[in-house]
Design a protein around this motif. Structure first.
Motif, PDB file in Angstrom:
ATOM      1  N   HIS A  10       0.846  -1.182   0.000  1.00 12.58           N
ATOM      2  CA  HIS A  10       0.000   0.000   0.000  1.00 12.58           C
ATOM      3  C   HIS A  10       0.885   1.236   0.000  1.00 12.58           C
ATOM      4  N   ILE A  11       0.563   2.181  -0.858  1.00  8.45           N
ATOM      5  CA  ILE A  11       1.276   3.453  -0.924  1.00  8.45           C
ATOM      6  C   ILE A  11       0.268   4.582  -0.895  1.00  8.45           C
ATOM      7  N   THR A  12       0.595   5.626  -0.131  1.00 12.30           N
ATOM      8  CA  THR A  12      -0.239   6.835  -0.105  1.00 12.30           C
ATOM      9  C   THR A  12       0.600   8.015  -0.565  1.00 12.30           C
ATOM     10  N   VAL A  13       0.097   8.751  -1.527  1.00  7.05           N
ATOM     11  CA  VAL A  13       0.775   9.951  -1.999  1.00  7.05           C
ATOM     12  C   VAL A  13      -0.229  11.097  -2.025  1.00  7.05           C
ATOM     13  N   ARG A  77       6.008   4.818 -13.062  1.00 10.19           N
ATOM     14  CA  ARG A  77       6.152   6.182 -12.547  1.00 10.19           C
ATOM     15  C   ARG A  77       5.088   7.097 -13.139  1.00 10.19           C
ATOM     16  N   LYS A  78       4.797   8.128 -12.371  1.00 14.83           N
ATOM     17  CA  LYS A  78       3.936   9.198 -12.877  1.00 14.83           C
ATOM     18  C   LYS A  78       4.396  10.480 -12.206  1.00 14.83           C
ATOM     19  N   PRO A  79       4.624  11.541 -12.945  1.00 11.91           N
ATOM     20  CA  PRO A  79       5.197  12.760 -12.363  1.00 11.91           C
ATOM     21  C   PRO A  79       4.237  13.506 -11.447  1.00 11.91           C
ATOM     22  N   SER A  80       2.927  13.402 -11.708  1.00  6.68           N
ATOM     23  CA  SER A  80       1.969  14.152 -10.903  1.00  6.68           C
ATOM     24  C   SER A  80       0.684  13.334 -10.789  1.00  6.68           C
ATOM     25  N   VAL A  81       0.416  12.871  -9.599  1.00  6.48           N
ATOM     26  CA  VAL A  81      -0.717  11.967  -9.383  1.00  6.48           C
ATOM     27  C   VAL A  81      -2.024  12.743  -9.234  1.00  6.48           C
ATOM     28  N   ALA A  86      -6.187   6.693  -7.807  1.00  9.51           N
ATOM     29  CA  ALA A  86      -6.323   5.762  -6.684  1.00  9.51           C
ATOM     30  C   ALA A  86      -6.928   4.452  -7.185  1.00  9.51           C
ATOM     31  N   ALA A  87      -6.206   3.363  -6.988  1.00 11.70           N
ATOM     32  CA  ALA A  87      -6.616   2.062  -7.536  1.00 11.70           C
ATOM     33  C   ALA A  87      -5.592   1.028  -7.102  1.00 11.70           C
ATOM     34  N   GLU A 109      -1.693  -1.187  -3.683  1.00 12.83           N
ATOM     35  CA  GLU A 109      -2.858  -0.322  -3.585  1.00 12.83           C
ATOM     36  C   GLU A 109      -2.403   1.120  -3.418  1.00 12.83           C
ATOM     37  N   LEU A 110      -2.854   1.979  -4.293  1.00 15.20           N
ATOM     38  CA  LEU A 110      -2.484   3.387  -4.246  1.00 15.20           C
ATOM     39  C   LEU A 110      -3.632   4.213  -3.694  1.00 15.20           C
ATOM     40  N   SER A 111      -3.349   4.962  -2.639  1.00 12.89           N
ATOM     41  CA  SER A 111      -4.300   5.939  -2.117  1.00 12.89           C
ATOM     42  C   SER A 111      -3.756   7.327  -2.408  1.00 12.89           C
TER      43      SER A 111
END
Lengths: 114, 113
Positions: A10-13, A77-81, A86-87, A109-111
């Motif tokens: 799980h990652i939160t950005v 990678r993505k420069p700007s989320v 979120a998915a 899992e990206l939050s």
């Protein structure tokens, strides 16, 4: 043993921040490499894939991934989320002698925080 | 463009019942792959067919069987359903046993009660 590993469950950005999701594989030869995204209860959408050639691959929705043979990695990678990113993200590999079947990593899992 | 079609999209069955899931590949695709994704799990390969013949088999229970028909659609038959069979079942199709131009369907969510 042959495997696909996504170290981060799980990652939160924060929205607008950059993102990197890790994927490592353990196979003797360079496999075909894929990243899929899955929203809750939904299907798998292909973000990008690497078969050969340029090791930096551009995908949909502003995503890119870099194949690093020396590290057996294919990080996304993505420069700007954006909040809509979120998915659940799955890395997958295919082998030339495996008849087209895919082996998936455990998923990350990206939050996204506003 | 036509996509992979799966039916039904949702299915609710009771324990010990039988379920049949259908997959219609993209036109001119002759290969179908089935995957099972349990809750919170990654998709696991079950079985694949190429030109109506089984081409590979993964972790598919003996209670499950599948086939590919002359029009290349495929059916996954699941008998003596167990609670643990509740999952999202995906099929994917391609032209030949290839990773090129391989596409996934939207999935069938099977709930066993």
């Amino acid at each position: 043993a042959q495997s696909v590993t996504q170290p981060d469950i799980h990652i939160t950005v924060s929205e607008g921040a950059s993102l990197e999701l890790r994927c490592n594989y353990s196979y003797g030869a360079t496999p075909y490499l894929f990243w899929y995204v899955q929203s809750p209860g939904q299907g798998l959408q292909l973000l990008l894939k690497y078969f050969s050639g340029d090791t930096l691959v551009q995908g949909i929705k502003g995503f890119e991934a870099e194949f690093k043979r020396s590290q057996s990695s294919f990080n996304l990678r993505k420069p700007s989320v954006h909040w809509s990113d979120a998915a659940e993200y799955f890395c997958a590999v295919g082998l030339s002698n495996q008849g087209g079947k895919l082996i998936f990593g455990q998923g990350t899992e990206l939050s996204v925080k506003p | 463009a036509a996509g992979v079609i799966q039916s039904p999209r949702h299915l609710i069955k009771e324990k010990r019942e039988t379920a049949t899931l259908k997959c219609y590949p993209i036109p001119r695709h002759d290969t179908v792959y089935w995957y099972q994704q349990g809750p919170g799990q990654d998709p696991q390969f079950l079985i694949s067919f190429y030109e109506k013949m089984q081409s590979d088999k993964g972790s598919i229970p003996d209670r499950f069987s599948a086939q590919q028909f002359s029009d290349y659609h495929s059916e996954l038959n699941m008998s003596s359903l167990e609670l643990g069979d509740s999952a999202l079942y995906f099929c994917a199709s391609s032209s030949g046993l290839s990773y090129h131009e391989q596409y996934f369907g939207p999935g069938t969510r099977l709930t066993v009660t």
